[in-house]
Enzyme design. Structure first.
Site, PDB file in Angstrom:
ATOM      1  N   HIS A 117       0.838  -1.083  -0.103  1.00  0.00           N
ATOM      2  CA  HIS A 117       0.054   0.006   0.069  1.00  0.00           C
ATOM      3  C   HIS A 117       0.951   1.230  -0.034  1.00  0.00           C
ATOM      4  CE1 HIS A 117      -3.114   2.863   1.886  1.00  0.00           C
ATOM      5  NE2 HIS A 117      -3.754   2.396   0.870  1.00  0.00           N
ATOM      6  N   ASP A 118       1.827   1.227   1.029  1.00  0.00           N
ATOM      7  CA  ASP A 118       2.859   2.486   0.989  1.00  0.00           C
ATOM      8  C   ASP A 118       3.510   2.575  -0.469  1.00  0.00           C
ATOM      9  OD1 ASP A 118       2.131   3.039   3.636  1.00  0.00           O
ATOM     10  OD2 ASP A 118       4.178   2.081   4.287  1.00  0.00           O
TER      11      ASP A 118
END
Length: 189
Positions: A117-118
């Site tokens: 996600h990051d």
């Protein structure tokens, strides 16, 4: 006949070894007396030219969509990065699940979903800008985050210490936590 096959096989192997040992030198040699420049020279010298912005965005799209193929490609890219290879010059930094726990009861671990996600957030923001990221990519990356967490929750442990009823409760709690994390990134991310 067997001796002929052995001799032929040995000759073929010797030829392959000879060709592969000469090929790198031939590739690096100037063609027609001219110096080799541009992408060919970079590849011959061992340096890989940086991918264009369009190529980076295209590759990023393949690493941040739903599905097992995309997840496998992301893991392969992470593995290459950890070996010192980063041909697309992606930002692989992460703060994990920020201030939320990555490891939750029942043996579930959201470390890699949070890392992926990051990865999507950081790279899209730097490549397309914050406003285009929010309007065109954020929801998809958040949805992939939920998919990745749900996959963690649906994993079956090979040596599960919980009873079937205990595992069912732990899985339900995991799925509930995944939805909370997803809701948080939808609002705050």
């Amino acid at each position: 006949m067997n001796k002929a096959r052995s001799a032929l096989g040995g000759a073929v192997l010797a030829g392959v070894i000879g060709i592969t040992s000469v090929a790198p030198a031939a590739a690096a040699a100037p063609a027609g007396g001219r110096a080799v420049t541009g992408p060919t020279a970079a590849v011959a010298s061992g340096k890989v030219p940086m991918a264009s912005k369009a190529d980076r965005i295209k590759r990023l799209g393949k690493l941040t969509v739903k599905g097992q193929t995309s997840l496998n490609a992301w893991y392969a890219g992470l593995g290459q990065y950890r070996q010192g290879k980063n041909p697309y010059k992606f930002n692989w930094s992460t703060d994990g699940c920020s201030k939320s726990p990555e490891k939750i009861p029942g043996g579930y671990d959201f470390t890699f979903p949070c890392h992926r996600h990051d990865f999507g957030y950081r790279n899209y923001k730097s490549l397309v800008g914050h406003s285009k990221f929010r309007s065109q990519h954020k929801k998809r990356i958040d949805d992939v985050f939920l998919q990745d967490m749900n996959q963690v929750c649906n994993a079956r442990f090979w040596a599960d210490p919980l009873t079937p009823a205990g595992r069912k409760k732990a899985k339900a709690a995991c799925l509930k936590t995944a939805k909370k994390y997803y809701s948080a990134v939808r609002v705050l991310g």
